[in-house]
Design a protein around this motif. Sequence first.
Motif, mmCIF file in Angstrom:
data_model
loop_
_atom_site.group_PDB
_atom_site.id
_atom_site.type_symbol
_atom_site.label_atom_id
_atom_site.label_comp_id
_atom_site.label_asym_id
_atom_site.label_seq_id
_atom_site.Cartn_x
_atom_site.Cartn_y
_atom_site.Cartn_z
ATOM 1 N N ASP A 179 33.688 -6.069 36.422
ATOM 2 C CA ASP A 179 33.210 -7.449 35.943
ATOM 3 C C ASP A 179 31.709 -7.124 34.723
ATOM 4 O OD1 ASP A 179 34.055 -9.667 36.953
ATOM 5 O OD2 ASP A 179 33.701 -8.831 38.901
ATOM 6 N N CYS A 180 31.131 -5.716 35.064
ATOM 7 C CA CYS A 180 29.894 -5.609 34.448
ATOM 8 C C CYS A 180 30.337 -4.286 33.345
ATOM 9 C CB CYS A 180 28.995 -4.894 35.278
ATOM 10 S SG CYS A 180 28.400 -6.545 36.553
ATOM 11 N N HIS A 181 31.104 -3.562 33.823
ATOM 12 C CA HIS A 181 31.410 -2.246 32.930
ATOM 13 C C HIS A 181 32.693 -2.593 32.224
ATOM 14 C CE1 HIS A 181 28.093 -0.215 34.739
ATOM 15 N NE2 HIS A 181 28.481 -0.598 35.904
ATOM 16 N N ASN A 182 32.867 -2.616 31.172
ATOM 17 C CA ASN A 182 34.156 -2.688 30.332
ATOM 18 C C ASN A 182 34.731 -1.185 30.458
ATOM 19 O OD1 ASN A 182 36.212 -2.398 28.332
ATOM 20 N ND2 ASN A 182 34.899 -2.851 26.690
ATOM 21 N N PRO A 183 35.884 -1.263 31.074
ATOM 22 C CA PRO A 183 36.621 0.238 31.626
ATOM 23 C C PRO A 183 36.786 0.954 30.190
ATOM 24 C CG PRO A 183 37.973 -1.428 31.732
ATOM 25 C CD PRO A 183 36.888 -2.479 31.559
ATOM 26 N N HIS A 184 36.833 0.124 29.061
ATOM 27 C CA HIS A 184 37.126 1.086 28.018
ATOM 28 C C HIS A 184 35.846 1.687 27.075
ATOM 29 C CE1 HIS A 184 40.769 -1.177 27.893
ATOM 30 N NE2 HIS A 184 41.509 0.157 28.093
ATOM 31 N N ALA A 185 34.645 1.064 27.557
ATOM 32 C CA ALA A 185 33.497 1.348 26.870
ATOM 33 C C ALA A 185 32.405 0.958 28.068
ATOM 34 C CB ALA A 185 33.298 0.756 25.597
ATOM 35 N N PRO A 186 32.350 1.918 29.187
ATOM 36 C CA PRO A 186 31.664 1.632 30.491
ATOM 37 C C PRO A 186 30.196 1.169 30.294
ATOM 38 C CG PRO A 186 32.853 3.465 30.629
ATOM 39 C CD PRO A 186 32.802 3.252 29.210
ATOM 40 N N LYS A 187 29.435 1.883 29.250
ATOM 41 C CA LYS A 187 27.914 1.840 29.263
ATOM 42 C C LYS A 187 27.552 0.198 29.323
ATOM 43 C CE LYS A 187 23.909 3.613 27.031
ATOM 44 N NZ LYS A 187 23.144 2.687 27.217
ATOM 45 N N PHE A 188 26.484 0.098 30.358
ATOM 46 C CA PHE A 188 25.846 -1.523 30.319
ATOM 47 C C PHE A 188 25.536 -1.794 29.125
ATOM 48 C CE2 PHE A 188 24.016 -4.830 32.329
ATOM 49 C CZ PHE A 188 24.849 -5.143 33.411
ATOM 50 N N GLN A 189 26.063 -3.068 28.729
ATOM 51 C CA GLN A 189 25.655 -3.409 27.474
ATOM 52 C C GLN A 189 23.939 -3.917 27.531
ATOM 53 O OE1 GLN A 189 27.800 -4.000 24.750
ATOM 54 N NE2 GLN A 189 28.797 -2.611 26.152
ATOM 55 N N SER A 190 23.414 -3.736 26.373
ATOM 56 C CA SER A 190 21.905 -4.275 26.401
ATOM 57 C C SER A 190 21.879 -5.677 26.320
ATOM 58 C CB SER A 190 21.254 -3.578 25.091
ATOM 59 O OG SER A 190 21.575 -3.976 24.080
ATOM 60 N N TYR A 191 20.696 -6.038 26.872
ATOM 61 C CA TYR A 191 20.661 -7.667 27.014
ATOM 62 C C TYR A 191 19.270 -7.965 26.111
ATOM 63 C CZ TYR A 191 23.220 -9.078 31.238
ATOM 64 O OH TYR A 191 23.958 -9.568 32.193
ATOM 65 N N ALA A 192 19.441 -9.459 25.722
ATOM 66 C CA ALA A 192 18.191 -9.987 25.503
ATOM 67 C C ALA A 192 17.126 -10.353 26.818
ATOM 68 C CB ALA A 192 18.263 -11.003 24.582
ATOM 69 N N PRO A 193 16.077 -10.252 27.063
ATOM 70 C CA PRO A 193 15.353 -10.367 28.288
ATOM 71 C C PRO A 193 14.968 -11.875 27.971
ATOM 72 C CG PRO A 193 13.973 -9.055 26.875
ATOM 73 C CD PRO A 193 15.116 -9.195 26.238
ATOM 74 N N VAL A 194 15.047 -12.548 29.356
ATOM 75 C CA VAL A 194 14.908 -14.142 29.244
ATOM 76 C C VAL A 194 13.430 -14.302 29.959
ATOM 77 C CG1 VAL A 194 17.206 -14.772 29.747
ATOM 78 C CG2 VAL A 194 15.713 -14.152 31.667
ATOM 79 N N LEU A 195 13.038 -15.316 29.965
ATOM 80 C CA LEU A 195 11.408 -15.729 30.676
ATOM 81 C C LEU A 195 10.465 -14.889 30.314
ATOM 82 C CD1 LEU A 195 10.963 -18.457 32.304
ATOM 83 C CD2 LEU A 195 10.627 -16.658 34.065
ATOM 84 N N LYS A 196 9.765 -14.668 29.015
ATOM 85 C CA LYS A 196 8.721 -14.108 28.731
ATOM 86 C C LYS A 196 7.678 -14.667 29.272
ATOM 87 C CE LYS A 196 6.460 -12.069 24.792
ATOM 88 N NZ LYS A 196 5.633 -12.511 23.904
ATOM 89 N N PRO A 197 6.744 -13.801 30.036
ATOM 90 C CA PRO A 197 5.717 -14.572 30.629
ATOM 91 C C PRO A 197 4.798 -14.918 29.622
ATOM 92 C CG PRO A 197 5.883 -12.125 31.566
ATOM 93 C CD PRO A 197 6.800 -12.198 30.179
#
Lengths: 206, 308
Positions: A179-197
């Motif tokens: 669900d989170c790790h693409n089995p062919h490229a398992p490194k967790f994808q980088s995210y744009a963070p939400v809700l900046k204080p």
Amino acid sequence: MARLAKHTLGKVAAMLGAAGAASVAVWAVLAAPPNTPQGNVKSTKAVKFSTEVHIRADFGALDTGKRGPKGEPILARCNSCHAEHVKAPYARSVTDLKDFHVGKAFAHGTVACAACHDLQDRERLHLADGTVIPLAEVQQLCGQCHGLQARDYAHGAHGGMNGYWDLSRGPRVRNGCVDCHNPHAPKFQSYAPVLKPRDRFLDGPH
Amino acid sequence: MTATTPALPEDSARRGLLKAGVALLGAGAFARALSPLLDAKPITSLAGFLQGHYKELTTIEKKAMFKRLEAETKKDYGADVTIGDWPAEPGVQFAYALNLSICIGCRKCSEACHEENNHDRPSGNSYIRVLEMEQGSMDLERGNTTYDHAVPAPGKYYMPVQCQQCENAPCVKVCPVEATWQEQDGIVVVDYNWCIGCRYCEAACPYHARRFNWKKPEIAAAEINPNQGYLSNRIRPQGVVEKCHFCLHRTRQGRLPACLEACPTGARVFGNVLDQDSEIRWVLNNKRVFVLKEELGTRPRFFYFFDK
């Protein structure tokens, strides 16, 4: 080389077998009808942390890159080609793939396609010892090498989840590995963070 | 012989006029000084003003109070909500652990808190603050909360900080009116209707976990979470302090907290430490957990750990 890889895998599997009885217990209860394309895998036995594991809709299929009338991706099931008329041998690596397989991102060490995919049935996987498993039980396969993550997962300390901490009062659904790790490229994808204080003083009045 | 000069009639008239003028000015200034009071709307109803301390209320009084607060929310915000009350359960001691090795700093937890707990929308308030830290450093002072780039960034790790639900909580000790206390299951709660807004607790907390409602929270009716708890996520009045309560309106019904459900990586582990078989118990037994600012002796029930 291949023999060495097999040997190492076998060793890891043996270590896992010895060390991770708990994790095996969890894998064992992930009994689903073979090649269930979607829905959750329900764990049936009353084991510790018995939960449902979420199953992706695109298991056993490949995105053709085409879109349907509602913009939904058109998936081609592996066996719709591979079962009958395409008896092509397994590609050694991703660069050998043809047609719409081309461009599949691959960044998972030096594992060959056939290290995980079954040689006879494209919609099945096989473990290091040759046991054939349905795609829905992919976690069992991942856990052969990623034993620490499998151990943490088995103890509820890896992977997102929803539902109840108290399982006597309600169910819990957990993400599976892919669900989170693409089995062919398992490194967790980088995210744009939400809700900046926001700063009351620096970011102006609200 | 000295002749006394009789006061001229014009003089006394002038003095009278001056006196009247000054009096008028004074009255004007007084009225002007008090005018904000005339404009101010009552921040609480009479029933709210007369309400007793939460711990001294009977079940019937509480029920009536929840009804009143529901009606007030309907009037002020146009939303139908239910305000409930879930007492701490015997045999349950909550604890939280966070895996710093797999937290990616996406702030989804922070966002989930914002939505779950009916926070003021314009200020983007949340009980969780995510610090971007230098790898190899534990210096909280150098943690950055306002990063705005793709995460995880190279060379950084991320440390979400929220209320640590301390066993020895400094915030509880300083409250002059006992508006905040620790419950049996370890959750430190605030009676928002009893809080006088002195903010001593906010100053006392070493984790910067408490927030003050500078103004009445603004939130659209459609965005209001209608499942509310009196001691947790009901909309807070202006001028009171609030804090993370481990989503007690969820967790005391067996559910996971909102921040955990929002976490995409599973960095968060929550549960009952008294249950030998719980996930949290496994983490505390098998991971090298630590607490923030241990030297202060606050004894948090929020733990952190690294995988490697």
